[in-house]
Design a protein around this motif. Structure first.
Motif, PDB file in Angstrom:
ATOM      1  N   LEU A  92      15.581  -4.827 -25.666  1.00 56.81           N
ATOM      2  CA  LEU A  92      15.079  -5.540 -24.546  1.00 56.81           C
ATOM      3  C   LEU A  92      15.909  -4.717 -23.409  1.00 56.81           C
ATOM      4  O   LEU A  92      15.643  -4.429 -22.439  1.00 56.81           O
ATOM      5  N   GLY A  93      17.234  -4.290 -23.837  1.00 56.89           N
ATOM      6  CA  GLY A  93      18.294  -3.563 -22.813  1.00 56.89           C
ATOM      7  C   GLY A  93      17.338  -2.005 -22.673  1.00 56.89           C
ATOM      8  O   GLY A  93      17.659  -1.754 -21.565  1.00 56.89           O
ATOM      9  N   ALA A  94      17.168  -1.668 -23.602  1.00 53.80           N
ATOM     10  CA  ALA A  94      16.383  -0.284 -23.657  1.00 53.80           C
ATOM     11  C   ALA A  94      15.163  -0.307 -22.724  1.00 53.80           C
ATOM     12  O   ALA A  94      14.809   0.591 -21.896  1.00 53.80           O
ATOM     13  N   LEU A  95      14.582  -1.426 -22.807  1.00 50.91           N
ATOM     14  CA  LEU A  95      13.391  -1.700 -21.999  1.00 50.91           C
ATOM     15  C   LEU A  95      13.310  -1.753 -20.483  1.00 50.91           C
ATOM     16  O   LEU A  95      12.758  -1.687 -19.542  1.00 50.91           O
ATOM     17  N   GLN A  96      14.644  -2.126 -19.954  1.00 51.40           N
ATOM     18  CA  GLN A  96      15.058  -2.496 -18.673  1.00 51.40           C
ATOM     19  C   GLN A  96      15.074  -1.179 -17.935  1.00 51.40           C
ATOM     20  O   GLN A  96      14.925  -1.005 -16.794  1.00 51.40           O
ATOM     21  N   GLY A  97      15.464  -0.338 -18.617  1.00 46.10           N
ATOM     22  CA  GLY A  97      15.419   1.206 -18.000  1.00 46.10           C
ATOM     23  C   GLY A  97      14.204   2.117 -18.342  1.00 46.10           C
ATOM     24  O   GLY A  97      13.300   1.649 -19.096  1.00 46.10           O
ATOM     25  N   PRO A  98      14.193   3.442 -17.915  1.00 52.38           N
ATOM     26  CA  PRO A  98      12.962   4.198 -18.223  1.00 52.38           C
ATOM     27  C   PRO A  98      13.078   4.997 -19.591  1.00 52.38           C
ATOM     28  O   PRO A  98      14.200   4.833 -20.020  1.00 52.38           O
ATOM     29  N   PRO A  99      11.856   5.148 -20.220  1.00 49.27           N
ATOM     30  CA  PRO A  99      12.141   5.805 -21.531  1.00 49.27           C
ATOM     31  C   PRO A  99      12.807   7.204 -21.578  1.00 49.27           C
ATOM     32  O   PRO A  99      12.862   7.696 -20.571  1.00 49.27           O
ATOM     33  N   PRO A 100      13.336   7.590 -22.652  1.00 48.18           N
ATOM     34  CA  PRO A 100      14.081   8.775 -22.661  1.00 48.18           C
ATOM     35  C   PRO A 100      13.385  10.215 -22.163  1.00 48.18           C
ATOM     36  O   PRO A 100      13.891  10.803 -21.478  1.00 48.18           O
ATOM     37  N   ASP A 101      11.938   9.947 -22.152  1.00 46.39           N
ATOM     38  CA  ASP A 101      11.259  11.255 -21.664  1.00 46.39           C
ATOM     39  C   ASP A 101      10.581  10.712 -20.554  1.00 46.39           C
ATOM     40  O   ASP A 101       9.888  11.827 -19.774  1.00 46.39           O
ATOM     41  N   GLY A 102      11.146   9.873 -19.615  1.00 49.59           N
ATOM     42  CA  GLY A 102      10.767   9.457 -18.276  1.00 49.59           C
ATOM     43  C   GLY A 102       9.381   8.825 -18.540  1.00 49.59           C
ATOM     44  O   GLY A 102       8.879   8.406 -19.289  1.00 49.59           O
ATOM     45  N   GLY A 103       8.880   8.406 -17.377  1.00 51.29           N
ATOM     46  CA  GLY A 103       7.277   7.848 -17.361  1.00 51.29           C
ATOM     47  C   GLY A 103       7.549   6.485 -17.579  1.00 51.29           C
ATOM     48  O   GLY A 103       8.483   5.830 -17.375  1.00 51.29           O
ATOM     49  N   LEU A 104       6.302   5.643 -18.293  1.00 51.94           N
ATOM     50  CA  LEU A 104       6.376   4.492 -18.628  1.00 51.94           C
ATOM     51  C   LEU A 104       6.503   4.255 -20.223  1.00 51.94           C
ATOM     52  O   LEU A 104       6.221   5.040 -20.942  1.00 51.94           O
ATOM     53  N   TRP A 105       7.032   2.820 -20.646  1.00 47.29           N
ATOM     54  CA  TRP A 105       7.190   2.585 -21.802  1.00 47.29           C
ATOM     55  C   TRP A 105       5.723   2.517 -22.382  1.00 47.29           C
ATOM     56  O   TRP A 105       5.017   1.873 -22.042  1.00 47.29           O
ATOM     57  N   THR A 106       5.632   3.158 -23.507  1.00 46.98           N
ATOM     58  CA  THR A 106       4.287   2.636 -24.346  1.00 46.98           C
ATOM     59  C   THR A 106       5.034   2.178 -25.810  1.00 46.98           C
ATOM     60  O   THR A 106       5.794   2.504 -26.209  1.00 46.98           O
ATOM     61  N   GLY A 107       3.906   1.683 -26.573  1.00 45.00           N
ATOM     62  CA  GLY A 107       4.227   1.150 -27.863  1.00 45.00           C
ATOM     63  C   GLY A 107       4.639   2.529 -28.766  1.00 45.00           C
ATOM     64  O   GLY A 107       5.856   2.257 -29.565  1.00 45.00           O
ATOM     65  N   PRO A 108       4.047   3.795 -28.852  1.00 46.40           N
ATOM     66  CA  PRO A 108       4.777   4.941 -29.732  1.00 46.40           C
ATOM     67  C   PRO A 108       5.961   5.263 -29.005  1.00 46.40           C
ATOM     68  O   PRO A 108       6.879   5.296 -29.792  1.00 46.40           O
ATOM     69  N   ARG A 121      12.080   2.107 -39.284  1.00 47.70           N
ATOM     70  CA  ARG A 121      10.609   2.567 -39.108  1.00 47.70           C
ATOM     71  C   ARG A 121       9.642   1.332 -39.103  1.00 47.70           C
ATOM     72  O   ARG A 121       9.599   0.661 -39.957  1.00 47.70           O
ATOM     73  N   LEU A 122       9.062   1.295 -37.984  1.00 48.74           N
ATOM     74  CA  LEU A 122       8.138   0.036 -37.715  1.00 48.74           C
ATOM     75  C   LEU A 122       6.905   0.916 -37.403  1.00 48.74           C
ATOM     76  O   LEU A 122       6.832   1.813 -36.761  1.00 48.74           O
ATOM     77  N   SER A 123       5.764  -0.015 -37.818  1.00 49.03           N
ATOM     78  CA  SER A 123       4.343   0.328 -37.351  1.00 49.03           C
ATOM     79  C   SER A 123       4.064  -0.226 -35.945  1.00 49.03           C
ATOM     80  O   SER A 123       5.104  -0.741 -35.283  1.00 49.03           O
ATOM     81  N   LEU A 124       2.948   0.292 -35.470  1.00 48.72           N
ATOM     82  CA  LEU A 124       2.998  -0.317 -33.851  1.00 48.72           C
ATOM     83  C   LEU A 124       2.717  -1.809 -33.752  1.00 48.72           C
ATOM     84  O   LEU A 124       2.868  -2.309 -32.919  1.00 48.72           O
ATOM     85  N   TYR A 125       1.979  -2.479 -34.878  1.00 45.57           N
ATOM     86  CA  TYR A 125       1.681  -3.987 -34.795  1.00 45.57           C
ATOM     87  C   TYR A 125       3.035  -4.582 -34.607  1.00 45.57           C
ATOM     88  O   TYR A 125       2.959  -5.559 -33.745  1.00 45.57           O
ATOM     89  N   PRO A 126       4.151  -4.584 -35.418  1.00 41.63           N
ATOM     90  CA  PRO A 126       5.412  -5.114 -35.196  1.00 41.63           C
ATOM     91  C   PRO A 126       6.090  -4.776 -33.745  1.00 41.63           C
ATOM     92  O   PRO A 126       6.585  -5.798 -33.032  1.00 41.63           O
ATOM     93  N   HIS A 132       5.098  -8.628 -27.033  1.00 43.57           N
ATOM     94  CA  HIS A 132       4.650 -10.024 -26.616  1.00 43.57           C
ATOM     95  C   HIS A 132       5.453 -10.962 -26.578  1.00 43.57           C
ATOM     96  O   HIS A 132       5.481 -11.742 -25.889  1.00 43.57           O
ATOM     97  N   GLU A 133       6.501 -11.057 -27.862  1.00 43.26           N
ATOM     98  CA  GLU A 133       7.395 -12.235 -28.044  1.00 43.26           C
ATOM     99  C   GLU A 133       8.376 -12.193 -26.935  1.00 43.26           C
ATOM    100  O   GLU A 133       9.070 -13.223 -26.319  1.00 43.26           O
TER     101      GLU A 133
END
Length: 173
Positions: A92-108, A121-126, A132-133
């Motif tokens: 949650l803390g990481a999502l408050q800022g930009p991703p390491p490569d800039g741009g927007l956060w995506t699942g991958p 290592r998690l798949s995209l579903y979790p 969502h949670e």
């Protein structure tokens, strides 16, 4: 088919009638009919199950008594969460800022961050379920046709009749 004498025929029937859980009721009914002397094949037709299910249900009853017929799924806590509460807070803390490569956060991107920073290592579903949670929702602008004329669209919005604005998308009233 032999049925142990844990309960009498009348007690089994009372359990069928008083069972609040439909799974318990179904299993007691199978044991009741087995105690009456019906074959597994006939009981399977009555209960809409297989003869194998009937035999397994009677075996459980014979070994463990009436308590063994309970629906054990209610005590199953399910799979433990992939991330601990502390790890979820870090995500949650990481999502408050930009991703390491800039741009927007995506699942991958989040999956890669979790693997790099949390070592899991998690798949995209979790990852998507976690987002969502946490209350995040997919925000993507509506696609625009490559040959769309913006000026013509705006002109259409301004000059269309008020009646057409009131109607639904299919022209219904």
């Amino acid at each position: 088919m032999t049925v142990a004498d844990h309960l009498t025929l009348n007690e089994l029937w009372r359990r069928v009638k008083k069972a609040k859980d439909p799974i318990d009721k179904h299993r007691f009914l199978a044991v009741y009919h087995a105690k009456r002397g019906l074959t597994a094949k006939k009981i399977a037709k009555i209960t809409l199950n297989t003869p194998r299910w009937v035999q397994e249900t009677v075996r459980r009853y014979n070994q463990g008594g009436p308590a063994a017929l309970g629906d054990r799924r209610h005590q199953n806590p399910g799979q433990k969460p992939k991330l601990t509460p502390e790890e979820r807070e870090r995500v949650l803390g990481a999502l408050q800022g930009p991703p390491p490569d800039g741009g927007l956060w995506t699942g991958p991107k989040l999956r890669d961050w979790v693997e790099r920073d949390l070592g899991k290592r998690l798949s995209l579903y979790p990852i998507y379920r976690l987002l969502h949670e946490m209350g995040f929702a997919l925000r993507v602008p509506r696609p625009r046709h490559a040959k769309a004329d913006e000026a013509a669209g705006e002109l259409f919005k301004k000059t269309s009749s008020p009646r057409s604005k009131r109607r639904g998308p299919r022209g219904g009233g």
